[in-house]
Design an enzyme around this catalytic site. Structure first.
Site, short mmCIF file in Angstrom:
data_model
loop_
_atom_site.label_atom_id
_atom_site.label_comp_id
_atom_site.label_asym_id
_atom_site.label_seq_id
_atom_site.Cartn_x
_atom_site.Cartn_y
_atom_site.Cartn_z
N GLU A 16 1.55 33.22 148.57
CA GLU A 16 0.95 34.53 148.79
C GLU A 16 1.38 35.58 147.76
O GLU A 16 0.56 36.36 147.29
CB GLU A 16 1.26 35.03 150.20
N HIS B 178 10.68 8.22 152.71
CA HIS B 178 9.90 7.12 153.28
C HIS B 178 8.43 7.19 152.89
O HIS B 178 7.63 6.39 153.39
CB HIS B 178 10.05 7.11 154.80
N LYS C 69 -11.48 35.81 156.56
CA LYS C 69 -11.57 36.45 157.86
C LYS C 69 -12.90 37.17 158.04
O LYS C 69 -13.49 37.16 159.11
CB LYS C 69 -10.41 37.43 158.04
#
Length: 327
Positions: free
Chosen positions: A214, A230, A321
């Protein structure tokens, strides 16, 4: 954004005062599990506290970052709604589900619809200062989460001393932190950072990544050990001078995990020369976490300056948004 990062210790002090004065009723006798629901800069505090509390709370703490709640949520569930603006779409949906399910719902917010709903349903809540980017207010949300759980009767007040020591630590180390953060920012410029930590500090790694995303407007990713050994380690198979690995280290990291980190560095060094370490300071997990959070915030801001971008703007999120509001 620089001024907000500089004010981090001041925010912690104010948050301690707010939390101390907050009125919250103990419900420990009926609570069997806790769900902290929130996203982004509002939600990361939940991730961090859930890891710090692993050995300090007797009920499970789940962090929810979605529109919905798990099926098990019910009358014996404490749902802590954490939304800085109070208008986060996903969090409001989860809050309404919690209300419908009969959960014990409590809120931490600066206002908005969350506080409106809290007042409408007579829910206990803690109001924090508003008008700032959510990611710059972690000091408030993280601190109030501790107070919310303490005053709900689920943890003791042991964290207060740790927070006070953390404030003293970052204030005394401020010049050193800024200097080292600038050095690392210069090294990460024009690179894709990959942040690694022990698993119980993954919330801190996530915060570091989010701030680089950000504030510096850069792609970045993170993983935790031992899980990284892993799967992701196998991905280091092609030399790439554009990737930099950053290991967040703590002297309390499990000895086998520290061995894994050293071996991982050795393997990664075959594919990139850019490997760096950040060593925390502090006696408690709260102190070490806050030290690393403050350090990472400065790295992200220095990167924004080096790259010549506005650390505060989040236009792409505002666009998203806006489009969602139309849908």
């Amino acid at each position: 954004m620089k001024e907000l990062i500089e004010g981090f210790s001041g925010q912690l002090k104010e948050a301690m005062e707010i939390g101390t004065a907050a009125t919250v009723t103990s419900t420990s006798e009926k609570i069997r599990n806790v769900i902290i629901t929130g996203l982004g800069g509002s939600g990361i505090g939940g991730t961090i506290i859930s890891q710090i509390l692993d050995n300090n709370i007797k009920v499970p703490v789940l962090v929810n970052k979605d529109y919905f709640l798990p099926e098990f949520a019910g009358e014996d569930t404490l749902v802590v709604v954490c939304s800085y603006s109070g208008n986060t779409e996903e969090t409001l949906n989860a809050m309404n589900i919690a209300i419908d399910k009969g959960c014990v719902v409590r809120c931490i917010s600066s206002g908005g619809k969350v506080i409106e709903l809290a007042k409408q349903h007579s829910m206990e809540h803690i109001v924090i200062p508003g008008g700032m980017p959510p990611r710059s207010c972690l000091a408030y949300s993280l601190t109030e989460l501790f107070f919310m759980l303490h005053k709900s009767g689920l943890i003791s007040d042991w964290f207060i001393e740790d927070f006070n020591k953390a404030i003293q630590l970052i204030e005394s180390e401020d010049e050193h932190i800024r200097s080292e953060a600038y050095y690392l920012a210069e090294k990460l410029h024009k690179k894709i950072p990959v942040i690694y930590s022990q698993s119980n500090y993954e919330g801190v790694s996530t915060r570091f990544r989010q701030q680089i995303n950000e504030n510096a407007k850069m792609l970045c990713w993170h993983h935790a050990l031992p899980e990284m050994n892993h799967n992701e380690l196998v991905g280091w198979t092609i030399p790439n001078d554009k990737i930099a690995a950053v290991f967040l280290r703590n002297e309390t990291d499990f000895d086998r995990t520290q061995t894994r980190m050293e071996l991982s560095k050795e393997i990664i060094a075959r594919y990139t020369p850019h490997i760096y370490e950040v060593h925390s300071k502090g006696e408690s997990m709260i102190e070490r976490s806050i030290y690393l959070i403050y350090f990472g915030d400065w790295v992200s801001w220095y990167l924004s300056e080096i790259r010549g971008v506005d650390a505060t703007e989040v236009n792409v999120i505002d666009y998203l948004k806006g489009e969602l509001a139309k849908a």
